[in-house]
Design a protein around this motif. Structure first.
Motif, PDB file in Angstrom:
ATOM      1  N   SER A   1      18.079  81.831  41.797  1.00 51.44           N
ATOM      2  CA  SER A   1      19.255  82.379  42.473  1.00 51.44           C
ATOM      3  C   SER A   1      20.397  81.376  42.549  1.00 51.44           C
ATOM      4  O   SER A   1      21.545  81.764  42.798  1.00 51.44           O
ATOM      5  N   SER A   2      20.112  80.081  42.323  1.00 50.64           N
ATOM      6  CA  SER A   2      21.174  79.069  42.411  1.00 50.64           C
ATOM      7  C   SER A   2      21.593  78.516  41.059  1.00 50.64           C
ATOM      8  O   SER A   2      22.472  77.652  40.989  1.00 50.64           O
ATOM      9  N   VAL A   3      20.980  78.976  39.974  1.00 51.67           N
ATOM     10  CA  VAL A   3      21.299  78.441  38.649  1.00 51.67           C
ATOM     11  C   VAL A   3      22.700  78.861  38.226  1.00 51.67           C
ATOM     12  O   VAL A   3      23.074  80.035  38.318  1.00 51.67           O
ATOM     13  N   ARG A   4      23.470  77.883  37.766  1.00 50.70           N
ATOM     14  CA  ARG A   4      24.817  78.133  37.265  1.00 50.70           C
ATOM     15  C   ARG A   4      24.947  77.562  35.856  1.00 50.70           C
ATOM     16  O   ARG A   4      24.468  76.468  35.571  1.00 50.70           O
ATOM     17  N   VAL A   5      25.610  78.302  34.992  1.00 51.70           N
ATOM     18  CA  VAL A   5      25.968  77.807  33.663  1.00 51.70           C
ATOM     19  C   VAL A   5      27.467  77.607  33.696  1.00 51.70           C
ATOM     20  O   VAL A   5      28.241  78.570  33.669  1.00 51.70           O
ATOM     21  N   GLY A   6      27.867  76.344  33.800  1.00 48.77           N
ATOM     22  CA  GLY A   6      29.258  76.079  34.109  1.00 48.77           C
ATOM     23  C   GLY A   6      29.535  76.610  35.501  1.00 48.77           C
ATOM     24  O   GLY A   6      28.872  76.249  36.466  1.00 48.77           O
TER      25      GLY A   6
ATOM     26  N   THR B   1      11.123  64.963  50.695  1.00 49.10           N
ATOM     27  CA  THR B   1      11.390  64.530  52.059  1.00 49.10           C
ATOM     28  C   THR B   1      10.720  65.522  53.004  1.00 49.10           C
ATOM     29  O   THR B   1      10.230  66.569  52.574  1.00 49.10           O
ATOM     30  N   CYS B   2      10.694  65.214  54.274  1.00 47.96           N
ATOM     31  CA  CYS B   2      10.033  66.106  55.233  1.00 47.96           C
ATOM     32  C   CYS B   2      10.801  67.421  55.349  1.00 47.96           C
ATOM     33  O   CYS B   2      12.023  67.423  55.532  1.00 47.96           O
ATOM     34  N   VAL B   3      10.068  68.528  55.241  1.00 42.19           N
ATOM     35  CA  VAL B   3      10.712  69.850  55.294  1.00 42.19           C
ATOM     36  C   VAL B   3      10.248  70.664  56.493  1.00 42.19           C
ATOM     37  O   VAL B   3      10.471  71.877  56.532  1.00 42.19           O
ATOM     38  N   ARG B   4       9.609  70.032  57.455  1.00 46.22           N
ATOM     39  CA  ARG B   4       9.194  70.748  58.658  1.00 46.22           C
ATOM     40  C   ARG B   4      10.427  71.396  59.298  1.00 46.22           C
ATOM     41  O   ARG B   4      11.453  70.751  59.509  1.00 46.22           O
ATOM     42  N   GLY B   5      10.309  72.676  59.592  1.00 46.06           N
ATOM     43  CA  GLY B   5      11.420  73.403  60.196  1.00 46.06           C
ATOM     44  C   GLY B   5      12.302  74.128  59.205  1.00 46.06           C
ATOM     45  O   GLY B   5      13.143  74.940  59.606  1.00 46.06           O
ATOM     46  N   LEU B   6      12.128  73.865  57.915  1.00 46.19           N
ATOM     47  CA  LEU B   6      12.904  74.561  56.896  1.00 46.19           C
ATOM     48  C   LEU B   6      12.087  75.693  56.295  1.00 46.19           C
ATOM     49  O   LEU B   6      10.894  75.530  56.005  1.00 46.19           O
ATOM     50  N   TYR B   7      12.720  76.837  56.082  1.00 48.14           N
ATOM     51  CA  TYR B   7      12.097  77.977  55.395  1.00 48.14           C
ATOM     52  C   TYR B   7      10.768  78.393  56.035  1.00 48.14           C
ATOM     53  O   TYR B   7       9.848  78.821  55.348  1.00 48.14           O
ATOM     54  N   GLY B   8      10.646  78.226  57.346  1.00 48.17           N
ATOM     55  CA  GLY B   8       9.444  78.663  58.044  1.00 48.17           C
ATOM     56  C   GLY B   8       8.270  77.705  57.954  1.00 48.17           C
ATOM     57  O   GLY B   8       7.164  78.052  58.383  1.00 48.17           O
TER      58      GLY B   8
ATOM     59  N   LEU C   1       8.243  67.953  50.737  1.00 54.43           N
ATOM     60  CA  LEU C   1       8.468  68.681  49.495  1.00 54.43           C
ATOM     61  C   LEU C   1       9.895  68.394  49.032  1.00 54.43           C
ATOM     62  O   LEU C   1      10.713  67.886  49.796  1.00 54.43           O
ATOM     63  N   SER C   2      10.178  68.745  47.790  1.00 57.69           N
ATOM     64  CA  SER C   2      11.508  68.479  47.250  1.00 57.69           C
ATOM     65  C   SER C   2      12.486  69.588  47.580  1.00 57.69           C
ATOM     66  O   SER C   2      12.202  70.771  47.390  1.00 57.69           O
ATOM     67  N   VAL C   3      13.641  69.160  48.067  1.00 56.00           N
ATOM     68  CA  VAL C   3      14.803  70.011  48.269  1.00 56.00           C
ATOM     69  C   VAL C   3      16.022  69.158  47.908  1.00 56.00           C
ATOM     70  O   VAL C   3      15.933  67.928  47.864  1.00 56.00           O
ATOM     71  N   PRO C   4      17.164  69.771  47.627  1.00 54.46           N
ATOM     72  CA  PRO C   4      18.341  68.962  47.302  1.00 54.46           C
ATOM     73  C   PRO C   4      18.742  68.072  48.481  1.00 54.46           C
ATOM     74  O   PRO C   4      18.881  68.538  49.612  1.00 54.46           O
TER      75      PRO C   4
ATOM     76  N   ALA D   1      20.166  69.399  51.971  1.00 54.96           N
ATOM     77  CA  ALA D   1      20.873  70.658  51.723  1.00 54.96           C
ATOM     78  C   ALA D   1      19.906  71.828  51.861  1.00 54.96           C
ATOM     79  O   ALA D   1      18.797  71.793  51.322  1.00 54.96           O
ATOM     80  N   VAL D   2      20.307  72.847  52.573  1.00 56.13           N
ATOM     81  CA  VAL D   2      19.466  74.028  52.783  1.00 56.13           C
ATOM     82  C   VAL D   2      19.951  75.135  51.856  1.00 56.13           C
ATOM     83  O   VAL D   2      20.952  75.804  52.120  1.00 56.13           O
ATOM     84  N   LEU D   3      19.235  75.315  50.746  1.00 51.89           N
ATOM     85  CA  LEU D   3      19.607  76.344  49.779  1.00 51.89           C
ATOM     86  C   LEU D   3      19.382  77.741  50.352  1.00 51.89           C
ATOM     87  O   LEU D   3      18.394  77.976  51.058  1.00 51.89           O
ATOM     88  N   PRO D   4      20.250  78.683  50.048  1.00 51.28           N
ATOM     89  CA  PRO D   4      20.026  80.069  50.480  1.00 51.28           C
ATOM     90  C   PRO D   4      19.020  80.749  49.552  1.00 51.28           C
ATOM     91  O   PRO D   4      19.389  81.388  48.563  1.00 51.28           O
TER      92      PRO D   4
END
Length: 360
Positions: free
Chosen positions: A233-238, A301-308, A315-318, A330-333
């Motif tokens: 859902s976040s992939v962009r080409v240009g 990095t620590c993701v406790r509290g993110l995405y439930g 885990l990896s997040v931006p 960064a909290v991706l939608p």
């Protein structure tokens, strides 16, 4: 044994100090009425004051040192490993190439005092998974190694940013952070995570479209491993989104992710290990930390509290990387499906991590 396996020869230093005293003079003030304030001696060292230590000189550690050295990222590289004879040979081999890169001091030792005052410590040490061995068994063995390494790293470089490359990367990063303790700044211990996975992801799509990989933007998040998550859902080409709003990835796109997951296994099957790509990935992260660039990259990095996620899972997040490691997350939608997969991934990691978490 000397703490530095390959020390500079004091005879040579003294000889050239005398040579310099005969052939050169201090800086000259523009007016005779001004005193000469320059020091009588010229400090010996590098113009780049940054120091990186790499712990573990297996194939991955050597790949990291090679990439960092060739990109002129720091002024000093310290190499630490318990295999002293091989380590000495590797250090001398690197030193003998000193005429082909910037002035970089290369140190090597089986003791950690050589790592003193590092700005960044990269930990690659660990044992490989044996045939038929469970992930939990591998984690237990590598956790014991991490419990020996981290106190030594913190003893000599109490303010260092620490990058974990050892596998399984996400769990080892969590273990390293817990060993560092609650007083160590959050984010200062982070893992290489899916930075390389995301590079493979972007490269594969870009090459399929005959584009420069830097024109394809997208992340692999979650575990650095088989259960990684492509955020379609976040992939962009240009500037263009790859998928329309609400559109789900088709079988071709799913095959791209499978190819990303399988890519490391392909290399391992062909040559027995991976090292160059992870080395370049590590150098990229090192440059972001040492130069305080605030580059946004997917790292563990620590993701406790993110995405439930409720557990102490890494885990990896931006993330925005600074001289202090992870500066902001960064909290991706994510879509509902992506979030569900992320939660499942976190649960699987925690099931392996939980049995040893309370023992640290």
């Amino acid at each position: 044994m000397s703490s530095n396996l390959v020390p500079p020869d004091d005879r040579f230093r003294e000889y050239f100090r005398e040579y310099r005293a005969k052939k050169t003079v201090n800086t000259i003030p523009y007016s005779g009425s001004m005193p000469q304030s320059a020091p009588d001696t010229v400090p010996v060292g590098n113009f780049n004051s940054k120091k990186v230590t790499v712990v573990g000189m297996g194939q991955v550690g050597l790949g990291c040192v090679t990439a960092i050295l060739n990109q002129d990222i720091c002024g000093t590289i310290a190499m630490v490993d318990i295999a002293t004879k091989k380590l000495e040979g590797e250090a001398k081999d690197f030193q003998q190439g000193g005429g082909f890169h910037q002035t970089t001091t290369i140190l090597a030792s089986d003791k950690y005092d050589v790592s003193a005052n590092s700005d960044l410590v990269v930990i690659t040490a660990g044992v490989a998974q044996k045939p038929g061995e469970s992930r939990l068994s591998l984690v237990e063995r590598n956790a014991k190694i991490m419990k020996m390494i981290m106190p030594e790293v913190l003893k000599y470089s109490p303010n260092a940013t620490i990058l974990i490359v050892s596998n399984p990367c996400d769990i080892m990063t969590a273990i390293a952070a817990k060993i560092a303790g609650p007083d160590y700044p959050q984010g200062k211990v982070f893992g290489a995570g899916t930075n390389l996975d995301s590079s493979r992801f972007q490269m594969l799509m870009a090459s399929s479209m005959d584009l420069d990989p830097r024109n394809v933007h997208g992340y692999i998040i979650g575990e650095h491993g088989d259960s990684s998550i492509p955020v379609w859902s976040s992939v962009r080409v240009g500037a263009l989104p790859l998928l329309d709003p609400g559109q789900e990835p088709d079988d071709t796109l799913k095959a791209i992710h499978k190819a990303v997951v399988d890519s490391a296994y392909d290399v391992i099957n062909l040559k027995g290990y991976t090292n160059w790509a992870i080395g370049m990935s590590t150098a990229y992260l090192a440059k972001a930390v040492l130069n305080d660039t605030r580059t946004i990259v997917p790292v563990s990095t620590c993701v406790r509290g993110l995405y439930g996620v409720e557990d102490d899972v890494f885990l990896s997040v931006p993330c925005s990387l600074s001289s202090n490691g992870v500066q902001r997350v960064a909290v991706l939608p994510l879509t509902k499906d992506e979030e569900a997969i992320f939660q499942k991934c976190a649960k699987g990691i925690w099931e392996v991590q939980e049995p040893i978490w309370a023992t640290l």
